[in-house]
Each structure stands twice: as structure tokens, then as C-alpha cells.
Design a protein around this motif. Sequence first.
Motif, PDB file in Angstrom:
ATOM      1  N   VAL A  30       0.882   1.310  -9.064  1.00 32.66           N
ATOM      2  CA  VAL A  30       2.022   0.554  -8.593  1.00 32.66           C
ATOM      3  C   VAL A  30       1.756  -0.345  -7.634  1.00 32.66           C
ATOM      4  O   VAL A  30       1.281  -0.007  -6.671  1.00 32.66           O
ATOM      5  N   LYS A  31       2.088  -1.652  -7.612  1.00 35.29           N
ATOM      6  CA  LYS A  31       1.702  -2.713  -6.888  1.00 35.29           C
ATOM      7  C   LYS A  31       2.323  -2.200  -5.508  1.00 35.29           C
ATOM      8  O   LYS A  31       3.701  -1.664  -5.260  1.00 35.29           O
ATOM      9  N   ASN A  32       1.377  -2.500  -4.224  1.00 39.85           N
ATOM     10  CA  ASN A  32       1.984  -2.267  -2.981  1.00 39.85           C
ATOM     11  C   ASN A  32       2.051  -0.848  -2.557  1.00 39.85           C
ATOM     12  O   ASN A  32       2.425  -0.449  -1.681  1.00 39.85           O
ATOM     13  N   GLU A  33       1.817  -0.008  -3.623  1.00 40.76           N
ATOM     14  CA  GLU A  33       1.993   1.423  -3.221  1.00 40.76           C
ATOM     15  C   GLU A  33       0.691   2.114  -3.772  1.00 40.76           C
ATOM     16  O   GLU A  33       0.064   2.720  -2.464  1.00 40.76           O
ATOM     17  N   TYR A  34       0.308   2.255  -4.754  1.00 41.58           N
ATOM     18  CA  TYR A  34      -0.947   3.207  -4.946  1.00 41.58           C
ATOM     19  C   TYR A  34      -1.658   2.674  -6.265  1.00 41.58           C
ATOM     20  O   TYR A  34      -1.087   2.248  -7.235  1.00 41.58           O
ATOM     21  N   ASN A  89      -3.844  -5.132  -2.743  1.00 38.89           N
ATOM     22  CA  ASN A  89      -3.811  -4.955  -4.175  1.00 38.89           C
ATOM     23  C   ASN A  89      -4.865  -5.671  -5.053  1.00 38.89           C
ATOM     24  O   ASN A  89      -5.394  -6.776  -4.519  1.00 38.89           O
ATOM     25  N   THR A  99      -2.223   0.289   1.749  1.00 41.64           N
ATOM     26  CA  THR A  99      -1.824   0.100   3.069  1.00 41.64           C
ATOM     27  C   THR A  99      -2.298  -1.169   3.841  1.00 41.64           C
ATOM     28  O   THR A  99      -3.471  -1.087   4.433  1.00 41.64           O
ATOM     29  N   ASP A 123      -4.273   4.480  -1.628  1.00 42.70           N
ATOM     30  CA  ASP A 123      -2.952   4.392  -0.985  1.00 42.70           C
ATOM     31  C   ASP A 123      -2.900   3.089  -0.343  1.00 42.70           C
ATOM     32  O   ASP A 123      -3.786   2.873   0.561  1.00 42.70           O
ATOM     33  N   ASN A 162       5.183   8.432   1.886  1.00 46.00           N
ATOM     34  CA  ASN A 162       5.590   7.270   1.513  1.00 46.00           C
ATOM     35  C   ASN A 162       5.668   7.454   0.019  1.00 46.00           C
ATOM     36  O   ASN A 162       5.855   8.570  -0.670  1.00 46.00           O
ATOM     37  N   ALA A 163       5.729   6.318  -0.740  1.00 37.04           N
ATOM     38  CA  ALA A 163       6.287   6.273  -2.219  1.00 37.04           C
ATOM     39  C   ALA A 163       4.981   6.711  -3.105  1.00 37.04           C
ATOM     40  O   ALA A 163       5.086   6.612  -4.224  1.00 37.04           O
ATOM     41  N   LEU A 164       4.025   6.971  -2.634  1.00 39.19           N
ATOM     42  CA  LEU A 164       2.939   7.770  -3.309  1.00 39.19           C
ATOM     43  C   LEU A 164       3.352   8.868  -4.087  1.00 39.19           C
ATOM     44  O   LEU A 164       2.998   9.539  -5.099  1.00 39.19           O
ATOM     45  N   THR A 165       4.480   9.545  -3.470  1.00 45.52           N
ATOM     46  CA  THR A 165       5.034  10.856  -4.015  1.00 45.52           C
ATOM     47  C   THR A 165       4.212  11.956  -4.110  1.00 45.52           C
ATOM     48  O   THR A 165       3.936  12.447  -5.248  1.00 45.52           O
TER      49      THR A 165
END
Length: 544
Positions: A221-225, A40, A249, A247, A2-5
Motif C-alpha cells: 500500500v503506497k505511502n503505508e507499508y 516507496n 515512514t 513501514d 498507523n494505517a499498517l493495521t
Amino acid sequence: MNALTIRLCRTAGILLMGCWLSACGPQQLPPGLVYCSEGNPESFNPQLVTSGTTIDATSHQLYNRLVDYDDDSGKIVPGLAKAWHVSADGLSYRFELRKGVNFHSSKIFTPSRTLNADDVLFSFHRILDEDHPYHYVSRSGYPFFQSIDFADLVTSVTKLDDYRIEFHLSRPDASFLANLATDFAVILSREYAMQLLRAGTPEKLDQLAIGTGPFRLVEYVKNEYIRYRRHEGYWGKIPEIEMLVFDITSKSTVRLSKLITGDCSVSALPKAGELTRVSEHPQLVLDETAGLNVAFWAFNTQKQPFNDVRVRRALSHAIDKQNILRAVYQNSAIEAKGILPPTSWAYNSDAGTGLEFSPEKARQLLTEAGIDKLTIDIWAMPVARAYNPNALKTAELIQADLAKIGVKVNIISYDWSVFSQKLSHSDYDSVLIGWNADNSDPDNFFTPLLSCASVESGSNRSRWCNTEFDAMVRAAKAINDIRARTALYHEAEAMLAEQAPMMSFAHAKRMLLKSDQITGMHLSAFGGISFDRISIKSDKEQAH
């Protein structure tokens, strides 16, 4: 991925956090931990919220308090204050601060000194003093402190010297130390605040957090991590893990899947129905403990027809709590008789008497109130919380029960950040929500949720103000005798059963899922989550 990279490397089942591809290229970083959280945060300053999601992300990761609560011993223990003294009349509390406590540094702030009395004064004067330059920077106010009428209780906070401060109270309050140990009573950096004020960006104090806690904030990062690093200059025991990631989720099933695949090592708020799947994976561990919490359905008593006690009682009589416990909690909660759970020393097993499940009484009371047809809205939280793993399912069950007495229900929900903002405007009929206590003092349930002051702060979701109830709860706080306090709290519970500003329906276990490689994680009966004592087993330990 996912966008956590994040690149996650698994070596013999050990979770290693490889690197942040966007920031560090291919180099390898030391072991870290990924926590699958449910939502969040509204802010990165717990003074400004009552949301458990925000508390989890902030209070025990980024900050410290003057004192802490040890739920094993049931005592108040030292935090940033290493000692304290209470005057004989209970009106003065003197605290001696630790020396050498370091604040975090960041890209925009490097502290020039360690914590001192000025930081404590700043943290509380901001809340108490309407003329303080930071008081109105918070648009949400200070809901917990406003709900307990902190500004009326504390007449002054004074600096005796660089490492001694004193609180002066207008009246004795047996819950005062417990309230200073709550997740909301964090200490901020005055030096950082003044730097931001000079730069014309005071709002960054609550967004780009600087505290004294075991981890420091790196990125959100909102909705991500949310990304944290270990605070190398931490005054307490430095955490073993060097990196921590929340994370974000929102779906419980996705959190569980990530835990099974190793994308997370710890996961928040499992639903009871998922626990059979957990048992199929021997590498997963369920931690659970009796929770000091309550789930409730609050009626907005300042709106018609909820300003009529007969309507509130009718709606309460119509709900089959046992059905909710079976369908939503699946043996992970017990029925709430009143607001206090059985783990509280002031619990009353007879609380709620007279509000038993009875559709017949519900119809009779609606007839007495002159109501033939009724349509109401129920706002349901979009995120799971320890006290209610599925508010939307709960709302559907209540909807079905009310249909049987001729009441139509519209279920309303939003994204959590929108939900919490709209809830603060008080334009709702009723809401399914709840409360996790921050300490074991019974007042932590009564005053923040049901006092007249808490109507203004927004934490009183029933918007119910009763001066007789307020006087009763205040009298309980003014004495130290446990037996006398308990008697007053039983009277308060009886009044709540009579007036029915809310329908309490469950006290849930606190549950957490984790990999069996994670040790040292303590699941408290109340308060936020903490990662500072976490250890990750090595290959050798795992083999044994």
C-alpha cells in the motif's frame, strides 16, 4: 496506530507481530519484524531501477542472483549458480545452476517446476533482446545494464542443458562477474511471465513480484507499508522470522520515535543529529560501517550554462565541503576528493586536485565565462539516503555559498516517486544525489555514473559523455592486473577533476538503528539491506 493495521504485542520487550486486523481477525501470528523504511519503491523488479529505496525493498528480500558478493572475504561466491568456469580468453562464462530451487507462489501464480536454465535466459534476454515480448514492458528501461553497455558486451546467452548456461562476451571484462553479483541482476520466473503474457497483463511481472528469495511479497500500500511472508520453500537457510513489514515512514524523526516506542525494530537512515538522542535509550543499537558510496552535485552538462567547463569549475570552487560535512553529516562522513571512496582499492588521495574551495577562483572563472548574473535550479532528493541524510539541507548550504559569488539558487523537490520520474526526463539544471556501490569493483562507480551509455540509460545525472574517458574506463575493464587498472582509474579521476561534470563532496558511513533484541543483522558496506539472517532474542536470552 498507523494505517499498517498491525497490533504489536510487547512481552518483556520482545516485539511480536499480533495480526493483520483487516485480514486475520484476532488470531495470534508468530514473531515478525517491522522495519521503518524511508520511501516507496518505484517497482518490485530491481532490473528496472537504480534507486536504493527500491533495491532495499526488493533485491535481497524477494530475489536471488547467479552469484553474490561476500564483502567479508571480498570474493564472488555462489548464488543460484553453484559453480562457474571462465574460458582462457575471458570471452565465455559457463554457469552450473542449483537444482531444487523453488519460486514463490501467490494468489495468482503457483509454479509447476523449480528454477532451470529457461528462467536465467528469460531474465537476461528480456534486457538484451529488443524483440523479446517483455523488453518494452518496462517503460523505464534497464538503467544499470544500459549504463554498463551490457547489450554490447554480451553477444549471447545460451542454454547448454536444463541446468547449464553460458554467456558469450564481445571482449574481456574484469568486472563481468561483479556485475552479475549486483542487486540488479536478479532471476525472474519465465513460467510466471508467460502466464501473465497470455492473460494480457505482462506489467504485473514487475508489480506482483515472484522470485526465489527468502521472503515473498504479500501486499503493498503506497505511502503505508509493504508486507512479506517467509518463503517456506526457500533453497537456502530459511529465515527465523515469519513475517516482515516495511513501514514506510518518510521523516527520520518519526522513524526514530517509532523505534523508541517499539513500533519498529529496525530503522533506516538515521540523521547524524539524532544520534545523541539514541544514546539516551540503552535498548537502541547503532550499527555503522564505512560506506562504499559517494554523494555528489551533478551538473546537467547538456544545458547552458553547464555545458561550459568554466561554469562547472566555478560552481565547484564556490562550495565549502567541510561546512556540509559539519552541518549535514556531523562526523558521519569524510570529504570526497573524487568519485572513489578510501575503501576502494583504486582510491587516489590526490583526486580532485585543482577544485579546492576558493570563492575567488569561482568569481574569476564566471567572469572568464562572460557571466555577470546567474540563476540556477538545484533539485534535491526528498528522502534520506545512506550517502546523504538530508539533501534539502545540503541544497540550502550550497545556496548560501553560491549567493556569496552572486549566483541565485532555486531549490526544487518533489515526492520521491514524482522526483524520480521527473529526473528521468532530464529537464533539470543540477541535482543533489549520489550512489551506493553494489560491489567493490571501481568500475561500479565510473561506468554506471559517467559513461556515454549511462547518459541514455538515465543513471548519468551529469549527462556528460566523453569518448576519451569511455575508452580509458573500458581499457581498465579489459585487464585483470590490479596495478594497471588502478593507474587507469587514477587517470579517469584526473579527467573528472579537470572537466567537473559533478562535484563529489562526501563518502558517508552506512548507519542503521535497531533494537538490542535484534541479532544476526549484517550491515554491508554496499548494496541493499537483508533480513534473512535476523533473530529476535527471547525473554530468557534478554535476561542474560
